[in-house]
Design an enzyme around this catalytic site. Structure first.
Site, PDB file in Angstrom:
ATOM      1  N   LYS A   1      16.231 -24.555   8.209  1.00 36.26           N
ATOM      2  CA  LYS A   1      17.446 -24.478   9.025  1.00 36.26           C
ATOM      3  C   LYS A   1      18.368 -25.636   8.659  1.00 36.26           C
ATOM      4  CE  LYS A   1      15.231 -22.236  12.955  1.00 36.26           C
ATOM      5  NZ  LYS A   1      15.885 -20.960  13.187  1.00 36.26           N
TER       6      LYS A   1
ATOM      7  N   GLU B   1      13.228 -19.599  23.908  1.00 36.56           N
ATOM      8  CA  GLU B   1      13.679 -18.259  23.516  1.00 36.56           C
ATOM      9  C   GLU B   1      13.868 -17.430  24.765  1.00 36.56           C
ATOM     10  OE1 GLU B   1      11.809 -16.523  19.792  1.00 36.56           O
ATOM     11  OE2 GLU B   1      10.301 -17.924  20.514  1.00 36.56           O
TER      12      GLU B   1
ATOM     13  N   HIS C   1       6.352 -25.380  13.660  1.00 36.43           N
ATOM     14  CA  HIS C   1       7.783 -25.703  13.733  1.00 36.43           C
ATOM     15  C   HIS C   1       8.072 -27.003  14.501  1.00 36.43           C
ATOM     16  CE1 HIS C   1       7.918 -21.736  12.239  1.00 36.43           C
ATOM     17  NE2 HIS C   1       7.974 -21.089  13.380  1.00 36.43           N
TER      18      HIS C   1
ATOM     19  N   LYS D   1       8.672 -18.395  25.638  1.00 35.73           N
ATOM     20  CA  LYS D   1       9.387 -17.113  25.571  1.00 35.73           C
ATOM     21  C   LYS D   1       9.856 -16.772  26.979  1.00 35.73           C
ATOM     22  CE  LYS D   1       7.465 -15.467  21.377  1.00 35.73           C
ATOM     23  NZ  LYS D   1       8.501 -15.570  20.345  1.00 35.73           N
TER      24      LYS D   1
ATOM     25  N   ASP E   1       7.671 -22.874   6.288  1.00 33.66           N
ATOM     26  CA  ASP E   1       7.884 -23.088   7.717  1.00 33.66           C
ATOM     27  C   ASP E   1       9.386 -22.937   7.883  1.00 33.66           C
ATOM     28  OD1 ASP E   1       8.585 -24.329  10.195  1.00 33.66           O
ATOM     29  OD2 ASP E   1       6.588 -25.206  10.228  1.00 33.66           O
ATOM     30  N   HIS E   2       9.814 -21.795   8.403  1.00 35.39           N
ATOM     31  CA  HIS E   2      11.248 -21.499   8.294  1.00 35.39           C
ATOM     32  C   HIS E   2      12.114 -22.483   9.078  1.00 35.39           C
ATOM     33  CE1 HIS E   2      10.884 -19.347  12.124  1.00 35.39           C
ATOM     34  NE2 HIS E   2      12.185 -19.360  12.195  1.00 35.39           N
TER      35      HIS E   2
ATOM     36  N   ARG F   1       0.816  -1.223   0.000  1.00 31.90           N
ATOM     37  CA  ARG F   1       0.000   0.000   0.000  1.00 31.90           C
ATOM     38  C   ARG F   1       0.849   1.272   0.000  1.00 31.90           C
ATOM     39  NH1 ARG F   1      -5.513  -1.160   2.585  1.00 31.90           N
ATOM     40  NH2 ARG F   1      -5.485  -3.372   2.302  1.00 31.90           N
TER      41      ARG F   1
ATOM     42  N   LYS G   1       3.590 -18.053   7.242  1.00 28.06           N
ATOM     43  CA  LYS G   1       2.762 -18.486   8.349  1.00 28.06           C
ATOM     44  C   LYS G   1       2.089 -17.268   8.964  1.00 28.06           C
ATOM     45  CE  LYS G   1       4.275 -18.967  12.505  1.00 28.06           C
ATOM     46  NZ  LYS G   1       4.975 -18.473  13.698  1.00 28.06           N
TER      47      LYS G   1
HETATM   48  C1  BG6 Z   1       8.430 -17.544  14.454  1.00 32.34           C
HETATM   49  C2  BG6 Z   1       7.542 -17.150  15.601  1.00 32.34           C
HETATM   50  O1  BG6 Z   1       7.747 -18.361  13.549  1.00 32.34           O
HETATM   51  O2  BG6 Z   1       9.557 -18.237  14.968  1.00 32.34           O
HETATM   52  C3  BG6 Z   1       8.287 -16.305  16.620  1.00 32.34           C
HETATM   53  O3  BG6 Z   1       6.431 -16.419  15.113  1.00 32.34           O
HETATM   54  C4  BG6 Z   1       9.546 -17.009  17.069  1.00 32.34           C
HETATM   55  O4  BG6 Z   1       7.484 -15.988  17.735  1.00 32.34           O
HETATM   56  C5  BG6 Z   1      10.346 -17.478  15.856  1.00 32.34           C
HETATM   57  O5  BG6 Z   1      10.300 -16.087  17.821  1.00 32.34           O
HETATM   58  C6  BG6 Z   1      11.515 -18.333  16.293  1.00 32.34           C
HETATM   59  O6  BG6 Z   1      12.324 -18.581  15.198  1.00 32.34           O
HETATM   60  P1  BG6 Z   1      13.876 -18.822  15.363  1.00 32.34           P
HETATM   61  O7  BG6 Z   1      14.348 -19.104  13.988  1.00 32.34           O
HETATM   62  O8  BG6 Z   1      14.446 -17.560  15.956  1.00 32.34           O
HETATM   63  O9  BG6 Z   1      14.028 -19.970  16.293  1.00 32.34           O
END
Ligand code: BG6
Length: 503
Positions: free
Chosen positions: A182, A216, A240, A341, A177-178, A47, A148
């Site tokens: 990895k 985290e 994940h 977290k 899904d990142h 936008r 996601k």
């Molecule tokens: C994301 C979540 O998909 O993954 C976040 O939305 C999280 O809340 C993050 O912090 C963690 O990813 P990574 O790669 O830092 O472990």
């Protein structure tokens, strides 16, 4: 490896946070490594009213400045088209711009559309792309990357899937899904299936339990608004962590090919033993929320004091589950997974706990603690593999003590490991969907967490507080069965564990 074929990448939501923080830096790294298509262009669509120049200036701030010549060359790839993403008419304009840019830059009309927008637009953008024919693969490919969250529950994910499938074929859809991108997650496959020593013991006969932690140390930062509606179950577990379970538990695939591997993951998901009742969930799924505390002498806010969070919020910032996989290989082996977290450190790892030796040869008739073999697959940080086993203490008698055998990924290469987004973007450019989630798997994962979501909506479902900077609520420790058995309390470095270590 040869470069991907000539193509254009269109990013919807290009003025957003993800584009700046993850996508552009990853694409820049691909460029630096000479992995981008030789003829390539990127068109940002959002936008905000930027010109190409303004977009480049904005993005430049988030890219490394150490090679001004390369940076300048890279910025030439970037273009921008302001559009109202929910307005069908703007897609005619977008198509025209895309085609004329491709013509001018001699880029083939192969397109990837990256949806990095608020999820409410995930079904609208594909529909409008289809209206102007940008979904049709005739002589060129059209791929759609969907960020996601893929739905917020089973119903919304089914709806979203149906909408996408109306306009794009499953093989055109790349659900990101990142975690799967990895490096060390992929190494799980290599560890399991390139080494003949693990497969024979990778089952209920030798494995006592499997544990996965993704901790985290950060809180919700400036994402309180998003997180309030999400929570740890949706944010980390449904996607994940269950994907990690899929790779740990799957049967050996017959080949490394997208659908072959994803079929095996699907089989694992289908075998998850469903939670049978609210009591079952209350006993086996623990949710927690961090409360205010002092971390290393620094006062730290509780979740309810974060911006965008309701003062009486019942959103979980921690979740731990115990569950089973109902199949031949894993019958009666508990899987424990937890994430949270504001835990003591940032770490993701898989711990395979092996069964104890059947005969206590070295206890000298005394009740000594058993040596407990563990294989630890460290996803991040200090990526690597650690094996724990018993050794004789030097000197008289047969006193055993646990020792470590460790391998650290950084000894393999002095190169930076590619970021997850780098790997996944490149895979999509070459048309490899192995590390992307397939629709049926995503739905199966939602199906598994649905009873938990339903139960947590009820007032009587407990949520436990834990002081920020600790390993979550005490109740999560109680999940692990067996005397003196507990989670592994990992430290910053792979080889260390225990409550007392550098974090
Ligand atoms: C994301 C979540 O998909 O993954 C976040 O939305 C999280 O809340 C993050 O912090 C963690 O990813 P990574 O790669 O830092 O472990």
């Amino acid at each position: 490896m040869s470069n991907p074929v000539s193509q254009a990448l269109v990013i919807f939501g290009a003025s957003g946070d993800l584009t700046k923080r993850k996508l552009l830096p990853s694409i820049y790294q691909l460029f630096i490594q000479n992995s981008l298509p030789k003829k390539f262009l990127l068109l940002g669509a959002s936008r905000t009213a930027f010109s190409d120049l303004e977009f480049r200036e904005k993005m430049m701030e988030f890219l490394p400045q150490d090679n001004p010549k390369k940076l300048e060359e890279f910025l030439e790839f970037l273009h921008y088209e302001p559009i109202q993403t929910d307005n069908e008419k703007d897609y005619y304009k977008l198509k025209e711009r895309l085609e004329s840019l491709c013509k001018e830059k001699e880029v083939e009309n192969n397109y990837i559309f990256y949806l990095s927008t608020p999820p409410s637009l995930y079904s609208i953008i594909p529909k409008h792309l289809a209206t102007v024919g940008l979904n049709r693969e005739e002589s060129h490919f059209r791929r759609l990357i969907v960020e996601k969250p893929f739905g917020t529950d089973l119903e919304s994910a089914i709806y979203l899937n149906k909408e996408l499938i109306k306009y794009f074929e499953e093989q055109q859809i790349y659900r990101i899904d990142h975690y799967l991108g990895k490096e060390t997650v992929q190494n799980l496959l290599v560890l399991r299936f390139a080494n003949a020593i693990f497969e024979p013991i990778w089952n209920r006969n030798f494995i006592d339990r499997v544990e996965i932690t993704s901790a985290e140390s950060l809180g919700v930062e400036n994402r309180g608004g998003y997180y309030e509606k999400s929570g740890a179950l949706r944010d980390m577990i449904q996607n994940h962590l269950l994907q990690l379970v899929g790779l740990v538990a799957m049967e050996p695939p017959v080949e490394v090919e997208a659908d072959t591997i994803r079929n095996e993951v699907l089989k694992v998901f289908k075998a998850f033993k469903p939670f049978s009742s609210d009591e079952d969930i209350a006993k086996n799924v623990i949710r927690g929320q961090y409360t205010a505390s002092n971390i290393k002498g620094k006062p730290t806010k509780g979740y309810r004091d974060e911006v965008g969070v309701a003062p009486d919020s019942r959103t979980e910032t921690f979740a731990a589950l115990k569950f089973y996989i109902n199949n031949w290989r894993w019958s009666n082996v508990p899987f424990y997974i937890r994430t949270g977290k504001r835990l003591p450190t940032r770490v993701t790892e898989v711990v395979i706990h092996f069964k104890n030796s059947p005969h206590h040869l070295f206890s000298g008739g005394k009740e000594l603690p058993q040596i407990h073999n563990q294989l630890i697959i460290r996803i991040q940080p200090d990526e690597g593999i650690l094996m724990k086993f018993g050794m004789k203490e030097p000197g008289a008698g047969f006193v055993t003590q646990p020792v470590n055998m460790d391998f650290h990924y950084n000894t393999l290469t002095d190169k930076q490991l590619p970021s997850a987004y780098q790997r996944l973007l490149l895979d999509c450019m070459i048309g490899d969907a192995t590390l992307y989630s397939r629709g049926d798997t995503v739905l199966e994962a939602w199906k598994f967490v649905k009873p938990i979501q339903d139960y947590w909506m009820k007032e009587e479902a407990p949520i436990y507080g834990y002081p920020a900077g600790t390993w979550g609520p005490y109740e999560a420790d109680e999940l692990i069965e067996g005397e003196e058995q507990t989670w592994r309390y990992p430290c910053k470095n792979l080889s260390n564990d225990g409550l007392y270590c550098e974090l």
